[in-house]
Design an enzyme around this catalytic site. Structure first.
Site: not given
Length: 373
Positions: A172, A176, A248, A278, A299, A347, A349
């Site tokens: 995922r 680039r 988690r 993060r 976090e 999971y 979105d």
């Protein structure tokens, strides 16, 4: 008028409730927390005025035009692009890995074609069939970028070695060979002007919908309703008969700052000796607003306990075996549709959650229309 019960006042529950209410059903929504919107819940910080993503940041992105139009019919979405930074070994880089990241990290001035060849030369081509996360990373970007950006972060996020995780997790994450640092490729990206909770409250705003907060749905109540849409944890519905599915969870260490703490919304920390994954600075999620003060979250990821909020399904071998048993039970359960990320142990979105909720509501209405015809 038939009565429908919905367990959970998050995105799935809200969309299904609205569609069924519009069709003339009486809908009762049961929510265990004292607010709607689930993990998307947003609220104004009284000290700074910042719109805070209470359970961590949620960034809306989709290629589904119908879903984009749907959310915008309840709340205006303003432009927002997720531009993530990461700190590794005392230096800041741009994510996802792009041409700037590669040139910075290796001290080069490579053009796109040169960078492709350079990264290919670092890759471990002896790994022909990547099985684990580590295999995939080494085959994909080579050992240096893997160590700097993926290994430590992944170990902290999932609580295990990357050699224990499937290769599919890394597929995922793009690399680039240009200077595009927009994290997502999707055509439509944005943030709700007044927050997700305001949007979901408007979705629920229908005369046929009633909401019972701080009221977890009980399985025994099913008999009082024509149908139940259940968006709570799949294993909890069946009393954890086959054990708890693995998740988690996240702990947030909130702190405030006068000024701009980090200059971006999301700063990852890839080094293992930094305990958090993060820091998110919430005023940057609403760039159209101006605030002197700032609200930040450190976090921390850890195993989810019985009283914790589940965030990420683990879905490794043990969990997949348990899931198969629960799914078989779910198929046999009459009068109940299991929806959303907790109800399906995936999971999802936000745009996919809304799409599936719309499709499930429409399928239910179509089936009932055929029965009554």
């Amino acid at each position: 008028m038939q009565d429908i019960a919905i367990a959970g006042a998050g995105l799935s529950g809200a969309v299904i409730a609205r569609e069924l209410a519009k069709a003339g059903y009486r809908v009762t929504v049961f929510e265990s927390r004292n607010h709607v919107a689930g993990n998307c819940h947003t609220q104004r910080d009284s000290e700074t005025g910042v719109m805070v993503h209470v359970y961590g940041p949620h960034i809306f992105h989709t290629d589904d035009r119908e879903v984009w139009d749907y959310v915008n019919s309840f709340e205006r979405f303003l432009p927002y692009q997720n531009r993530v930074k990461t700190t590794s070994q005392g230096r800041v880089y741009s994510l996802p890995i792009n041409l700037l990241t590669i040139n910075q990290f290796f001290g080069k001035t490579l053009r796109p074609d040169e960078a492709k060849d350079f990264i290919a030369s670092r890759a471990d081509t002896s790994i022909t069939e990547p099985v684990t996360f580590e295999d995939q990373a080494l085959r994909f970007v080579g050992p240096e970028l893997y160590e700097a950006f993926f290994k430590g972060y992944t170990q902290k996020q999932w609580g295990c070695s990357p050699t224990e995780l499937p290769a599919s997790i890394l597929k995922r994450l793009p690399v680039r060979f240009n200077y595009d640092d927009n994290y997502f490729f999707h055509a439509y990206q944005g943030m709700p002007e007044k927050g997700y909770t305001a949007m979901i409250e408007r979705i629920f705003d229908h005369e046929n919908i009633s909401i019972k907060l701080s009221t977890p749905f009980e399985r025994s109540w099913k008999q009082h309703y024509a149908h139940v849409f259940y968006s709570g944890p799949l294993d909890a519905y069946f009393g954890h008969e086959f054990g708890r599915l693995g998740y988690r969870t996240l702990d947030f260490e909130r702190f405030t700052y006068e000024g701009d703490y980090q200059g971006c919304a999301v700063m990852n920390y890839g080094d293992l000796d930094v305990p958090y994954t993060r820091i998110t600075e919430h005023k940057h999620f609403s760039p159209w607003e101006k605030h002197e003060g700032s609200v930040c979250y450190r976090e921390f990821s850890r195993a989810c306990g019985a009283d914790d909020i589940p965030y990420y399904p683990i879905r490794l071998v043990k969990e997949k075996e348990q899931l198969a048993a629960y799914e078989e039970h779910a198929r046999r359960e009459t009068g109940v549709t299991f929806v959303g990320r907790l109800g399906t142990y995936r999971y999802l979105d936000m745009d996919v959650t809304i799409r599936e909720a719309l499709d499930q509501a429409r399928a239910f209405l179509a089936t009932n229309q055929r029965k009554s015809a």
